[in-house]
Design an enzyme around this catalytic site. Structure first.
Site, PDB file in Angstrom:
ATOM      1  N   LYS A  32      41.442  33.941  34.740  1.00  0.00           N
ATOM      2  CA  LYS A  32      41.908  33.381  36.157  1.00  0.00           C
ATOM      3  C   LYS A  32      42.685  32.270  35.599  1.00  0.00           C
ATOM      4  O   LYS A  32      43.535  32.248  37.131  1.00  0.00           O
ATOM      5  CB  LYS A  32      40.132  33.163  36.682  1.00  0.00           C
ATOM      6  CG  LYS A  32      39.901  34.804  37.040  1.00  0.00           C
ATOM      7  CD  LYS A  32      40.998  35.618  37.973  1.00  0.00           C
ATOM      8  CE  LYS A  32      39.978  36.523  38.764  1.00  0.00           C
ATOM      9  NZ  LYS A  32      41.114  37.376  38.954  1.00  0.00           N
TER      10      LYS A  32
ATOM     11  N   ALA B 210      38.494  31.437  31.666  1.00  0.00           N
ATOM     12  CA  ALA B 210      40.097  32.179  30.832  1.00  0.00           C
ATOM     13  C   ALA B 210      41.104  32.766  31.159  1.00  0.00           C
ATOM     14  O   ALA B 210      42.816  32.050  31.728  1.00  0.00           O
ATOM     15  CB  ALA B 210      39.940  32.268  29.252  1.00  0.00           C
TER      16      ALA B 210
ATOM     17  N   TYR C 117      36.213  35.743  31.266  1.00  0.00           N
ATOM     18  CA  TYR C 117      37.318  35.746  32.856  1.00  0.00           C
ATOM     19  C   TYR C 117      37.890  34.260  32.887  1.00  0.00           C
ATOM     20  O   TYR C 117      38.892  35.036  33.862  1.00  0.00           O
ATOM     21  CB  TYR C 117      36.150  35.807  33.722  1.00  0.00           C
ATOM     22  CG  TYR C 117      36.352  36.534  34.665  1.00  0.00           C
ATOM     23  CD1 TYR C 117      36.477  37.324  35.849  1.00  0.00           C
ATOM     24  CD2 TYR C 117      35.746  35.306  35.821  1.00  0.00           C
ATOM     25  CE1 TYR C 117      36.833  37.598  37.383  1.00  0.00           C
ATOM     26  CE2 TYR C 117      36.341  35.166  37.377  1.00  0.00           C
ATOM     27  CZ  TYR C 117      36.307  36.265  38.212  1.00  0.00           C
ATOM     28  OH  TYR C 117      36.608  37.048  39.083  1.00  0.00           O
TER      29      TYR C 117
ATOM     30  N   ILE D 188      31.963  36.860  46.954  1.00  0.00           N
ATOM     31  CA  ILE D 188      32.386  37.230  47.690  1.00  0.00           C
ATOM     32  C   ILE D 188      31.249  38.314  47.814  1.00  0.00           C
ATOM     33  O   ILE D 188      31.728  39.549  47.427  1.00  0.00           O
ATOM     34  CB  ILE D 188      33.443  38.557  48.031  1.00  0.00           C
ATOM     35  CG1 ILE D 188      34.508  37.429  47.823  1.00  0.00           C
ATOM     36  CG2 ILE D 188      33.992  39.078  48.681  1.00  0.00           C
ATOM     37  CD1 ILE D 188      36.332  37.568  47.025  1.00  0.00           C
TER      38      ILE D 188
END
Length: 256
Positions: A163, A161, A159, A192
């Site tokens: 992003k 990597a 994840y 969030i």
């Protein structure tokens, strides 16, 4: 000559903060093209019906689309042309994760996360930009990245990597398409809070490890992300391209 409506495309519109973005942008664009994986299509369709009721002048086109299917977006463009819609903006919300320590990440998991989070953005944004160019449209494209594009965290190797790669890809695309008048930017939100993850984010141990590291003292709200997206799609940011707008309450101040 047939009149075309300017449209914003939202890929992954049924994500946890997707409705906030859809609601915010429905007042900014005369048409919306909402896409979602077939498994989540009904959830997106319900949001689209609500937008139609509240904004009767807004055209809403819903499409099934797997972001990992690199050729699938061509069908979206065809549907837009059939409905006389041309892309003015695009928001790439599609993204997946698997909370696993690095030794347990299989090649299959790695490939799937990179396909959706990174590869999917490249091919869909390239297609959207292509339609903008064909209609002589100066547009704006925004990718939803993550604070983990900047600050690493446990159990998120593919994840993080994907992003980080997404943010750098946005910069590259901004460079290549600047001469066409098409801007590329990213929004990198913090955790969030939503109905689907409130049990995790409000757990005492999670709050101690993550919430306490956010200087503003709260999690992000979907409206925080939507506001940042709206700004980057608006004329108010007409001289902003290749930028990563971090919406994290200050989380990365201490982590980088």
């Amino acid at each position: 000559m047939t009149d075309y409506k300017e449209a914003v495309i939202l890929i992954g519109a049924a994500c946890s903060f997707g409705y906030d973005i859809v609601s915010k942008l429905s007042r900014q664009f005369p048409a919306m093209v909402l896409t979602e994986h077939p498994d989540r299509y009904e959830q997106m369709s319900a949001a689209a019906d609500d937008i139609r009721k509240r904004n009767r002048d807004t055209t809403v086109l819903c499409c099934r689309f797997d972001a990992a299917c690199v050729n699938g977006f061509d069908n979206i463009i065809c549907q837009m042309e059939e409905n006389h819609l041309m892309a003015k903006a695009m928001v790439y919300c599609a993204g997946i994760n698997a909370l696993l320590p690095a030794p347990r990440v299989s090649e299959e998991i790695w490939d799937r996360i990179l396909e959706v989070n990174l590869k999917g953005f490249f091919f869909s944004s390239r297609a959207a930009a292509g339609q903008m160019i064909s209609h002589d449209m100066r547009g704006s494209i925004v990718a939803i990245a993550s604070q983990h594009s900047v600050a690493v965290n446990y159990d998120r190797a593919p994840y993080c990597a994907s992003k980080a790669g997404l943010v750098h890809l946005v910069r590259e695309m901004a460079l290549e398409y600047a001469s066409c008048g098409i801007r590329f930017n990213a929004v990198s939100p913090s955790f969030i809070l939503s109905e689907s993850n409130s049990n995790l984010l409000l757990d005492h141990s999670f709050c101690s490890s993550c919430l306490d590291k956010i200087p503003l003292g709260r999690y992000a709200d979907g409206r925080d992300v939507a506001g940042a997206v709206r700004f980057l799609l608006s004329d108010e940011s007409s001289f902003v391209t290749g930028h990563n707008l971090i919406v994290d309450g200050g989380y990365t101040i201490r982590q980088v």
